[in-house]
Scaffold this motif. Structure first.
Motif, short mmCIF file in Angstrom:
data_model
loop_
_atom_site.label_atom_id
_atom_site.label_comp_id
_atom_site.label_asym_id
_atom_site.label_seq_id
_atom_site.Cartn_x
_atom_site.Cartn_y
_atom_site.Cartn_z
N LYS A 1 0.83 -1.21 0.00
CA LYS A 1 0.00 0.00 0.00
C LYS A 1 0.86 1.26 0.00
CE LYS A 1 -3.60 2.31 2.74
NZ LYS A 1 -4.41 2.25 3.98
N GLU A 2 1.91 1.28 0.83
CA GLU A 2 2.78 2.45 0.90
C GLU A 2 3.59 2.62 -0.38
OE1 GLU A 2 2.68 4.70 3.23
OE2 GLU A 2 1.18 3.56 4.34
N ILE A 3 4.00 1.52 -1.00
CA ILE A 3 4.73 1.59 -2.26
C ILE A 3 3.86 2.19 -3.35
CG2 ILE A 3 5.72 0.20 -4.14
CD1 ILE A 3 6.88 -1.64 -1.97
N HIS A 4 2.59 1.78 -3.39
CA HIS A 4 1.65 2.35 -4.37
C HIS A 4 1.55 3.86 -4.21
CE1 HIS A 4 -0.70 -1.64 -5.23
NE2 HIS A 4 0.47 -1.57 -5.83
N HIS A 5 1.43 4.31 -2.97
CA HIS A 5 1.30 5.75 -2.71
C HIS A 5 2.56 6.51 -3.10
CE1 HIS A 5 -2.57 5.33 -0.99
NE2 HIS A 5 -2.20 4.86 0.18
N ASN A 6 3.73 5.89 -2.89
CA ASN A 6 4.99 6.56 -3.20
C ASN A 6 5.30 6.56 -4.69
OD1 ASN A 6 6.86 7.36 -0.70
ND2 ASN A 6 5.60 5.62 -0.10
N LYS B 1 14.45 12.14 5.38
CA LYS B 1 15.21 13.09 4.57
C LYS B 1 15.67 12.51 3.23
CE LYS B 1 16.96 15.65 8.57
NZ LYS B 1 18.16 15.98 9.39
N ASN B 2 15.59 11.20 3.09
CA ASN B 2 16.04 10.55 1.85
C ASN B 2 14.90 9.72 1.26
OD1 ASN B 2 19.23 10.96 1.87
ND2 ASN B 2 18.58 10.54 3.96
N PRO B 3 14.18 10.29 0.28
CA PRO B 3 13.01 9.61 -0.30
C PRO B 3 13.33 8.23 -0.87
CG PRO B 3 13.08 11.90 -0.98
CD PRO B 3 14.37 11.63 -0.28
N THR B 4 14.53 8.07 -1.45
CA THR B 4 14.86 6.76 -2.02
C THR B 4 15.04 5.72 -0.92
OG1 THR B 4 17.20 7.41 -2.07
CG2 THR B 4 15.93 7.72 -4.09
N ILE B 5 15.46 6.17 0.25
CA ILE B 5 15.61 5.26 1.39
C ILE B 5 14.24 4.74 1.82
CG2 ILE B 5 16.27 5.11 3.83
CD1 ILE B 5 18.64 5.08 2.05
N VAL B 6 13.21 5.59 1.70
CA VAL B 6 11.85 5.16 2.05
C VAL B 6 11.44 3.97 1.20
CG1 VAL B 6 9.41 5.82 2.08
CG2 VAL B 6 11.15 7.46 2.80
N MET B 7 11.68 4.06 -0.11
CA MET B 7 11.34 2.97 -1.00
C MET B 7 12.15 1.72 -0.68
SD MET B 7 9.25 2.15 -3.31
CE MET B 7 8.64 3.79 -3.69
N LEU B 8 13.42 1.90 -0.37
CA LEU B 8 14.27 0.76 -0.02
C LEU B 8 13.76 0.10 1.26
CD1 LEU B 8 16.85 -0.81 -0.74
CD2 LEU B 8 18.11 0.76 0.74
N ALA B 9 13.40 0.93 2.26
CA ALA B 9 12.89 0.40 3.53
C ALA B 9 11.58 -0.35 3.31
CB ALA B 9 12.70 1.53 4.53
N LEU B 10 10.71 0.17 2.44
CA LEU B 10 9.46 -0.51 2.14
C LEU B 10 9.73 -1.85 1.45
CD1 LEU B 10 7.29 2.52 0.95
CD2 LEU B 10 6.98 1.18 3.04
N GLY B 11 10.76 -1.86 0.60
CA GLY B 11 11.16 -3.13 -0.03
C GLY B 11 11.63 -4.13 1.01
N PHE B 12 12.37 -3.64 2.02
CA PHE B 12 12.80 -4.50 3.12
C PHE B 12 11.59 -5.09 3.85
CE2 PHE B 12 17.06 -2.07 3.79
CZ PHE B 12 17.58 -2.71 2.68
N LEU B 13 10.60 -4.23 4.14
CA LEU B 13 9.40 -4.70 4.84
C LEU B 13 8.67 -5.75 4.01
CD1 LEU B 13 7.90 -1.45 6.42
CD2 LEU B 13 9.26 -3.23 7.53
N LEU B 14 8.62 -5.55 2.69
CA LEU B 14 7.97 -6.52 1.81
C LEU B 14 8.70 -7.86 1.87
CD1 LEU B 14 5.57 -6.47 -0.17
CD2 LEU B 14 7.19 -5.94 -1.99
N MET B 15 10.03 -7.81 1.86
CA MET B 15 10.83 -9.03 1.93
C MET B 15 10.68 -9.70 3.29
SD MET B 15 14.92 -9.55 1.22
CE MET B 15 15.42 -8.36 2.48
#
Length: 252
Positions: A107-112, A187-201
């Motif tokens: 859900k968060e990845i879709h929003h981002n 502060k780092n938007p790309t880190i948000v996506m990476l962290a969400l990928g971690f949560l997915l994994m």
């Protein structure tokens, strides 16, 4: 008290404590990433309090579970069998937690990724993301990670005092690291996506564990570490390009 004095004089007990603290801190990374992402959606004046409450609840849950070690051990006893696998309460808790993480991360990845198409839905979800709702979601995942953490502790040492000290130290580390990690992610938007990928994994891994497919944690954390290293290199490259662009702009 006599048992504690004996443990203090036992080198093996100290080795067990250090090993368990390291394990608990590593297992706590998953929980900390989720708390950081979730609390960053709250108003700025509520984030710090939500993180402290969330991590405090994790400590309370883990100490409470340690008080029922005999019952916790029974959670690994199969209660029914399906698809050739005996499912225990631990398995069901891991599957439920994994499904929740996969749903939340997706859900968060879709929003981002596509904020324009989801703008109205995103605004609505942000408005309904109350302090209580955030704490409720943190509590749910605290329960999942706490059960996994305590079962790991029980498997590593039979001494309750060692487990208690290791849990307290690990949660204290989480408490110290929570705000810097949350600020860094924000502060780092790309880190948000990476962290969400971690949560997915992590969610997928929890589901696999619950279904009886053991995934070595070393592989998961090695993948996370490698992805993090690549992202750090990307950040340095972006900063270098920005500095070169700013230097050229000054010359002109």
């Amino acid at each position: 008290m006599q048992e504690i004095l004996v443990l203090l004089q036992d080198p093996a007990a100290w080795i067990a404590l250090i090993t368990l603290v390291v394990m608990e801190v590593v297992l706590g990374i998953d929980n900390l990433v989720f708390i950081s992402i979730l609390t960053n959606k709250l108003p700025a004046d509520q984030r710090e309090r939500a993180r402290r409450i969330g991590i405090g609840l994790a400590l309370v849950l883990r100490l409470a579970l340690l008080g029922t070690v005999a019952w916790i051990v029974k959670l690994t006893t199969p209660i029914f069998e399906a698809f050739g696998h005996g499912f225990s309460w631990k398995d069901l808790i891991l599957i439920a937690g994994g499904l929740f993480l996969v749903w939340k991360a997706t859900k968060e990845i879709h929003h981002n990724v596509d904020p324009i198409d989801h703008e109205e839905d995103f605004i609505a979800s942000s408005a309904t993301q109350t302090f209580a709702a955030a704490i409720g979601q943190i509590l749910l995942l605290d329960l999942v990670f706490s059960v996994d953490s305590i079962i790991t502790a029980v498997g590593m040492t039979p001494h309750l005092p060692i487990m208690v000290v290791a849990v307290i130290i690990a949660v204290a580390v989480m408490l110290v690291a929570s705000t810097p990690l949350a600020n860094f992610i924000e502060k780092n938007p790309t880190i948000v996506m990476l962290a969400l990928g971690f949560l997915l994994m992590i969610g997928t891994t929890l589901i696999a564990e619950g279904m009886g497919f053991h995934v070595p944690k070393g592989y998961v954390y090695a993948a996370m570490a490698f992805s993090g290293l690549v992202e750090v290199l990307n950040m340095f490259a972006r900063r270098k390009r920005q500095a070169e662009k700013a230097a050229k702009a000054k010359l002109h």
